[in-house]
Write an enzyme that holds these catalytic residues in place. Structure first.
Site, PDB file in Angstrom:
ATOM      1  N   HIS A 164     -29.126  -9.723  24.610  1.00 60.59           N
ATOM      2  CA  HIS A 164     -27.864  -9.663  25.356  1.00 60.59           C
ATOM      3  C   HIS A 164     -27.322 -11.083  25.481  1.00 60.59           C
ATOM      4  O   HIS A 164     -28.075 -12.011  25.794  1.00 60.59           O
ATOM      5  CB  HIS A 164     -28.120  -9.060  26.744  1.00 60.59           C
ATOM      6  CG  HIS A 164     -26.863  -8.872  27.529  1.00 60.59           C
ATOM      7  ND1 HIS A 164     -25.952  -7.877  27.225  1.00 60.59           N
ATOM      8  CD2 HIS A 164     -26.345  -9.548  28.576  1.00 60.59           C
ATOM      9  CE1 HIS A 164     -24.931  -7.965  28.075  1.00 60.59           C
ATOM     10  NE2 HIS A 164     -25.143  -8.968  28.895  1.00 60.59           N
ATOM     11  N   GLU A 215     -29.357 -17.135  19.694  1.00 60.99           N
ATOM     12  CA  GLU A 215     -29.850 -15.755  19.582  1.00 60.99           C
ATOM     13  C   GLU A 215     -30.739 -15.616  18.352  1.00 60.99           C
ATOM     14  O   GLU A 215     -31.788 -14.963  18.390  1.00 60.99           O
ATOM     15  CB  GLU A 215     -28.672 -14.772  19.473  1.00 60.99           C
ATOM     16  CG  GLU A 215     -27.773 -14.745  20.698  1.00 60.99           C
ATOM     17  CD  GLU A 215     -26.721 -13.642  20.631  1.00 60.99           C
ATOM     18  OE1 GLU A 215     -27.004 -12.568  20.086  1.00 60.99           O
ATOM     19  OE2 GLU A 215     -25.608 -13.867  21.136  1.00 60.99           O
TER      20      GLU A 215
HETATM   21  C1  GAR Z   1     -24.613 -10.551  19.586  1.00 59.80           C
HETATM   22  O1  GAR Z   1     -23.999 -11.644  20.205  1.00 59.80           O
HETATM   23  C2  GAR Z   1     -25.418  -9.755  20.600  1.00 59.80           C
HETATM   24  O2  GAR Z   1     -26.039 -10.545  21.582  1.00 59.80           O
HETATM   25  C3  GAR Z   1     -24.341  -8.906  21.208  1.00 59.80           C
HETATM   26  O3  GAR Z   1     -23.535  -8.507  20.128  1.00 59.80           O
HETATM   27  C4  GAR Z   1     -23.572  -9.522  19.126  1.00 59.80           C
HETATM   28  C5  GAR Z   1     -23.946  -8.873  17.818  1.00 59.80           C
HETATM   29  O4  GAR Z   1     -23.843  -9.777  16.756  1.00 59.80           O
HETATM   30  N1  GAR Z   1     -24.905  -7.783  21.890  1.00 59.80           N
HETATM   31  C6  GAR Z   1     -24.352  -7.232  22.963  1.00 59.80           C
HETATM   32  O5  GAR Z   1     -23.317  -7.614  23.450  1.00 59.80           O
HETATM   33  C7  GAR Z   1     -25.126  -6.065  23.527  1.00 59.80           C
HETATM   34  N2  GAR Z   1     -24.609  -5.682  24.804  1.00 59.80           N
HETATM   35  P1  GAR Z   1     -24.606  -9.501  15.395  1.00 59.80           P
HETATM   36  O6  GAR Z   1     -24.202  -8.080  14.967  1.00 59.80           O
HETATM   37  O7  GAR Z   1     -24.033 -10.528  14.465  1.00 59.80           O
HETATM   38  O8  GAR Z   1     -26.064  -9.614  15.625  1.00 59.80           O
END
Ligand code: GAR
Length: 197
Positions: A110, A175
Site C-alpha cells: 500500500h 515499493e
Molecule cells: C502501487 O503504487 C501500489 O502500491 C498501489 O498501486 C500501484 C500499482 O502499481 N496499490 C494500491 O494503491 C493498493 N491500494 P504497479 O501496478 O506498477 O505495481
C-alpha cells in the site's frame, strides 16, 4: 520446499515485475500465476514475457455481484495452488470471506505509511496533511481494508514542491525494493518488521 506465489494485479504491474525478478536463484519461492481483474492490464503482457502463467477475470460483468466475481477469481487461483498470494496494485476490495480462505498467506503493498491513509489518493492526502515523510507499507491482508499486521515499511522525504505525481514517483522505486525484501523474509518464515529508507 519451493513456495508458489500468485501475484494479483490490476494495471502496469511494476511491483509484480520486481517480485517476479526477485524469485530467482536461491530464493525460496517462485511465481506460479499472475492474475488480473482487468484483461487489458499491461502487467499481464510483462508476466507472459517473463514466462509466468497468467489469467484474467474481468470484474465488470459482475457489477455488484462481488461473491460471483470472487468465485470466478478463485478458480484460476486455486488451480495454481499458491502457498502465498501477493496483491501488487490489485485495486478490487476483497470480501472477508475471500480473505479468510488465505489467512496469513496473503500480502499487500500500500502506498502510504499505514495506518495513515488507508484507501485511495494516499500521496495527495499526505501532501495535504503537511507530512514531511511518506512511504509505503507491506502488510498481511485481513478482513479490514489496509489494516493487517505490518511486515515492512519504506520511508521517503516529502519535498515542499511535491505533487501527488512527484511523490508517487519517489515512493514507487521504494515499493520495488521493499516488497521483494519482505516477500523473501516471509517465504523464509520471518515476519518481523523490516524498515528501510
Ligand atoms: C502501487 O503504487 C501500489 O502500491 C498501489 O498501486 C500501484 C500499482 O502499481 N496499490 C494500491 O494503491 C493498493 N491500494 P504497479 O501496478 O506498477 O505495481
Amino acid at each position: 520446499m519451493i513456495l508458489r506465489v500468485a501475484i494479483l494485479i490490476s494495471g502496469s504491474g511494476s511491483n509484480m515485475v520486481a517480485l517476479a525478478q526477485s524469485m530467482r536463484g536461491d530464493h525460496p519461492a517462485r511465481p506460479c500465476l499472475v492474475l488480473s481483474n482487468d484483461p487489458a492490464a499491461s502487467g499481464l503482457d510483462k508476466a507472459r514475457d517473463m514466462g509466468i502463467a497468467t489469467a484474467a477475470v474481468d470484474h465488470r460483468p459482475y457489477g455488484l455481484e462481488r461473491a460471483a466475481f470472487e468465485a470466478a477469481l478463485l478458480r484460476p487461483l486455486l488451480d495454481a495452488q499458491p502457498d502465498l498470494i501477493a496483491l501488487a496494485g490489485f485495486m478490487r476490495v476483497l470480501t472477508p470471506e475471500f480473505v479468510a480462505q488465505f489467512e496469513g498467506r496473503m500480502l499487500n503493498i500500500h502506498p502510504s505509511l499505514l495506518p495513515k491513509y488507508k484507501g485511495l489518493n494516499t500521496h495527495a492526502r499526505a501532501i495535504e496533511a503537511g507530512d514531511t515523510v511518506a512511504g509505503c507499507t507491506v502488510h498481511e491482508v485481513t478482513a479490514a481494508l489496509d489494516d493487517g499486521p505490518i511486515l515492512g515499511q519504506a520511508h521517503v522525504p516529502v519535498h515542499p514542491d511535491d505533487t501527488a505525481q512527484t511523490l508517487a514517483a519517489r515512493v514507487l522505486p521504494m515499493e520495488h525494493r521493499l516488497y521483494p525484501a519482505v516477500l523473501r523474509r516471509v517465504a523464509m518464515g520471518d515476519r518481523s518488521l523490516l524498515t528501510i529508507s
